[in-house]
Structure formats: structure tokens, C-alpha cells
Design a protein around this motif. Structure first.
Motif, PDB file in Angstrom:
ATOM      1  N   SER A  86       0.825  -1.192   0.000  1.00  0.00           N
ATOM      2  CA  SER A  86       0.000   0.000   0.000  1.00  0.00           C
ATOM      3  C   SER A  86       0.861   1.245   0.000  1.00  0.00           C
ATOM      4  CB  SER A  86      -0.925   0.009   1.217  1.00  0.00           C
ATOM      5  OG  SER A  86      -0.162   0.005   2.384  1.00  0.00           O
ATOM      6  N   ASN A  95     -10.320  -5.033   3.411  1.00  0.00           N
ATOM      7  CA  ASN A  95      -9.014  -4.757   2.826  1.00  0.00           C
ATOM      8  C   ASN A  95      -7.957  -5.196   3.822  1.00  0.00           C
ATOM      9  OD1 ASN A  95      -6.526  -3.305   1.993  1.00  0.00           O
ATOM     10  ND2 ASN A  95      -7.890  -2.484   0.436  1.00  0.00           N
ATOM     11  N   TRP A 140      -9.417  -3.333  -2.206  1.00  0.00           N
ATOM     12  CA  TRP A 140     -10.660  -3.549  -1.457  1.00  0.00           C
ATOM     13  C   TRP A 140     -11.404  -4.735  -2.057  1.00  0.00           C
ATOM     14  CZ3 TRP A 140     -11.826  -1.278   3.048  1.00  0.00           C
ATOM     15  CH2 TRP A 140     -11.129  -0.113   3.393  1.00  0.00           C
ATOM     16  N   VAL A 182     -11.737  -9.103  -5.389  1.00  0.00           N
ATOM     17  CA  VAL A 182     -11.236  -7.734  -5.462  1.00  0.00           C
ATOM     18  C   VAL A 182     -12.071  -6.973  -6.482  1.00  0.00           C
ATOM     19  CG1 VAL A 182      -9.279  -6.283  -6.144  1.00  0.00           C
ATOM     20  CG2 VAL A 182      -8.892  -8.350  -4.788  1.00  0.00           C
TER      21      VAL A 182
END
Length: 166
Positions: free
Chosen positions: A45, A129, A144, A156
Motif C-alpha cells: 500500500s 481490505n 478492497w 477484489v
């Protein structure tokens, strides 16, 4: 034409307000929607963006965002429509900001990622998530997932986003 950040925020805000109004008028709930434990996956991320004037207070574990919109233009909007809409700041949970949203749903940090479920501490949910490094859920750039109650599996949805609006 490529839309500016301001255009996207205005469009998403309008969609969220419209969805919130529809939910309120129709009194819809999740009814018999199925839920299951989210999978334990590992995704990278990086930070997203905040609307002008919104800051995160990293020392207190609190996010500066008071309202955020969960939205999708993909399958999640069809299979988990009652999870979509505007979420408002609720309280801190597991050291991170939790939000409450439409139909009694809450979005909170589980220790293993972010989950939209029927209450703080729910062991099952509708949207998930696995990002663990983001202090605030609207900073999660992607990955997510939504639960498909027909297949009993998580998928997803690359268009599924949780964005700060106020």
C-alpha cells in the motif's frame, strides 16, 4: 478527458449524498445478505490523498477525516449495495479511527486489515481490505474486496474505494 481531483470529489460526494438519501427514504437494510471471514492476504500500500484542509493526527491514532464515501462502479455495488454510502467518524477502535455508515454498518480496523461489518468487532463482514500499514482507511489505494454471497467467496473490485469527503 481526465478529471481533476476536485471533479472526482464533487462527483463522489454527489453520488454518496444521493445513495444516502435513497437508503433513508426506502429504509433499506442488509436483510439476509451473507457474510464470511475475510481472507488473510498480504497487499502492499501507499498513501492516497486528503481533501484540502484535512490532516491526520498520527500521534493520537486518529484520522482527520470526519466523513468518507465507500463507493464502487463494479460488482461490489451490485452484490453489497447496502454497504455503499457515506461513513461518519465514530470512535477509535484498535488504535485507529472507526466510522459508522448506512444500514448500521461500521468500518473499523481488525488488526488484520479494514472491515465493513454489522458492528465494531464483527468477525464477519461485507467489504474488506488487508492493508495493515495505513493509519486511515481512505489512505488505502486499492485492494478492497467484497463478499459475493452467491459464490461464498471474496473478490477484489478495483473500482471499490473509500474516500474522504469532509
Amino acid at each position: 478527458k481526465i478529471k481533476s481531483k476536485e471533479d472526482w470529489i464533487a462527483e463522489i460526494t454527489a453520488i454518496g449524498k444521493s445513495k444516502l438519501r435513497e437508503d433513508t427514504e426506502q429504509g433499506e437494510g442488509l436483510g439476509e445478505a451473507s457474510s464470511a471471514m475475510p481472507p488473510d492476504l498480504t497487499l502492499g500500500s501507499s498513501s492516497g490523498y486528503l481533501p484540502q484542509g484535512v490532516t491526520n493526527d498520527l500521534s493520537s491514532g486518529s484520522c482527520g477525516c470526519q466523513q468518507a464515501l465507500l463507493s464502487s462502479i463494479g460488482e461490489a455495488r451490485h452484490l453489497q449495495p447496502n454497504a455503499m454510502g457515506v461513513y461518519k467518524f465514530y470512535q477509535l477502535w484498535n488504535g485507529r479511527t472507526a466510522y459508522y455508515g448506512p444500514n448500521g454498518n461500521t468500518l473499523f480496523y481488525t488488526g488484520g486489515g479494514w472491515l465493513v461489518g454489522k458492528g465494531l468487532g464483527s468477525s464477519s463482514g461485507f467489504i474488506h481490505n488487508t492493508a495493515r500499514s495505513n493509519l486511515c482507511p481512505y489512505e488505502v489505494p486499492g485492494g478492497w474486496m467484497y463478499f459475493n454471497p452467491h459464490a461464498g467467496l471474496w473478490y477484489v473490485d478495483n473500482s471499490l474505494v473509500f474516500r474522504c469527503i469532509v
